[in-house]
Design an enzyme around this catalytic site. Structure first.
Site, PDB file in Angstrom:
ATOM      1  N   THR A  35       0.830  -1.194   0.000  1.00 26.96           N
ATOM      2  CA  THR A  35       0.000   0.000   0.000  1.00 26.96           C
ATOM      3  C   THR A  35       0.869   1.250   0.000  1.00 26.96           C
ATOM      4  OG1 THR A  35      -1.762  -1.147   1.195  1.00 26.96           O
ATOM      5  CG2 THR A  35      -1.807   1.242   1.219  1.00 26.96           C
ATOM      6  N   ARG A  45      -0.651   0.103 -20.804  1.00 25.29           N
ATOM      7  CA  ARG A  45      -1.754   0.037 -19.851  1.00 25.29           C
ATOM      8  C   ARG A  45      -2.799   1.104 -20.197  1.00 25.29           C
ATOM      9  NH1 ARG A  45      -3.891   3.797 -15.621  1.00 25.29           N
ATOM     10  NH2 ARG A  45      -4.700   2.491 -13.936  1.00 25.29           N
TER      11      ARG A  45
END
Length: 431
Positions: free
Chosen positions: A226, A271
């Protein structure tokens, strides 16, 4: 003449989901006759924009707000000139793409190869047509390409009965844009090399930290991921706000929405984020026999989370309920934070701006007077979200940086705010 009566921002309370849950731009106008449209002074509209859901530092708050104000003004100027909703949306988004403080167009993040690849899309609520580009390089304003794809598709089929494209990517999108008169821009003029070097260094450090703790608990590994994601998520480079830019407008009773983004910092080449995916980055749909409200929506945040939940379309569908605030709250909780498609995620990051409108049902002083009720809201699970809004009769735009309430955990809690605007059409009498 047109008059606008606006309620103060209602500062709807910031909500947190119960423990059971896991952690724009918009323009509105009533219908106009051709004569009304020729009277530029009678233009009416409402614009809602945002410069991204993520983190907005206090030190750059002035810059974030300023670019939102300029974008609102650009859209309103186009409305006053008689532009259609999709054109007003596009103009405002170009303003955001041209700013170094937004992660779109000129200020876009670089991918792992040190290149810029942008995503953008636009949707017209009247025709329900959609245009998008993904992973396109060398184009300073990808929203212009998305808008041109939409307009070309409206002309009908190509030679030999071919269906015109609505979504192009990569080199094909670049070449199509140039062939249709959209000027290319050298990629080296669109980014900060120093920001790229800083992000790459942070990524390398994070990777070294990850390999140094091979036997730590799953919880510790998840926390490290994270933090790594936060460091690489476009939020920290000086001189740049690493947030996607979005816009929704409504004109002549029509709605439109558009979104543009440079994507995540250090993303894998090729992407394509939510900004180019149908139903994920933006959504616009006029009122119909099935829908009592016209709605325009755009999203921001972690593209993969937004793609897997199709959040833009989900929020649009939810807004057909009577209570707009409650509908958006439930959509963000049930369709995003606690979505079964994100069950494996413990930190769900995203934001949305929503505009909806309908004819006012209350009695008018005269049958010639028409009014539209406009509700505009924003919600986010990220630390903050910067928004701006303006009616065509306002002297300047209002801006606001929405933040999670104290003690709330980003990715597990949400904030929701908004306001109401009433647009009134008072016909002009000529002797």
């Amino acid at each position: 003449m047109w008059r606008v009566m606006e309620t103060p921002l209602n500062c709807a309370e910031e909500q947190q989901p119960p423990p059971a849950f896991p952690a724009s731009w918009s323009t509105v106008t009533p219908q106009e006759s051709p004569a009304d449209r020729n009277d530029k002074g009678n233009a009416v509209g409402f614009v809602l924009v945002h410069a991204g859901a993520g983190y907005h530092s206090e030190s750059k708050a002035k810059e974030y707000k300023h670019v939102c104000k300029r974008a609102c003004q650009r859209a309103v100027d186009r409305l006053k000139a008689g532009a259609l909703a999709v054109d007003a949306v596009t103009a405002a988004l170009v303003e955001l793409e041209d700013s170094p403080f937004t992660n779109a167009g000129m200020g876009s993040n670089l991918n792992l190869s040190g290149e810029i690849e942008c995503d953008a899309s636009i949707m017209d609520g009247k025709s329900l047509r959609y245009g998008a580009v993904g992973a396109v390089s060398g184009i300073n304003n990808p929203v212009l390409v998305a808008n041109r794809l939409l307009s070309e598709a409206q002309k009908g089929k190509l030679s030999a009965g071919r269906i015109p494209p609505c979504f192009l990517v990569g080199r094909g999108a670049h070449d199509w844009a140039v062939n249709h008169g959209i000027p290319p821009c050298p990629s080296e003029k669109m980014f900060s090399l120093s920001a790229y070097k800083r992000n790459k260094h942070k990524m390398e450090l994070a990777e070294k930290v990850d390999t140094g703790f091979n036997h730590h608990s799953k919880k510790r590994r998840q926390a490290s991921e994270t933090v790594s994601s936060s460091l690489l998520h476009p939020t920290s480079a000086p001189g740049q706000s690493h947030q996607p830019c979005h816009l929704h407008p409504i004109l002549e009773g029509n709605v439109a929405a558009a979104v543009s983004s440079g994507g995540l910092a250090m993303k894998h080449p090729g992407r394509v984020g939510q900004a180019a995916h149908h139903g994920c980055g933006c959504w616009a749909e006029n009122t119909s026999t099935l829908n009592p409200y016209s709605t325009a929506v755009s999203t921001s945040g972690c593209g993969e989370h937004l793609i897997r939940t199709m959040l833009a379309r989900e929020c649009s569908s939810a807004m057909q309920c009577e209570d707009a605030h409650q509908a958006l709250l439930e959509a963000m909780q049930n369709k995003f934070i606690s979505s079964p498609f994100l069950a494996s995620e413990d930190c769900v990051l995203g934001g949305v701006i929503v505009l909806r409108c309908c004819r006012c049902s209350d009695a008018q002083p005269s049958p010639d007077i028409q009014a539209i009720l406009v509700e505009f809201l924003w919600s986010h699970t990220t630390e903050s979200m910067c928004v701006g809004y303006m009616s065509a009769q306002d002297g300047k735009a209002k801006t606001h940086i929405s933040r999670l309430p104290p003690g709330a955990v980003a990715g597990q809690s949400l904030a929701i705010e908004g306001g109401v605007c009433r647009l009134v059409n008072t016909p002009t009498t000529v002797d």
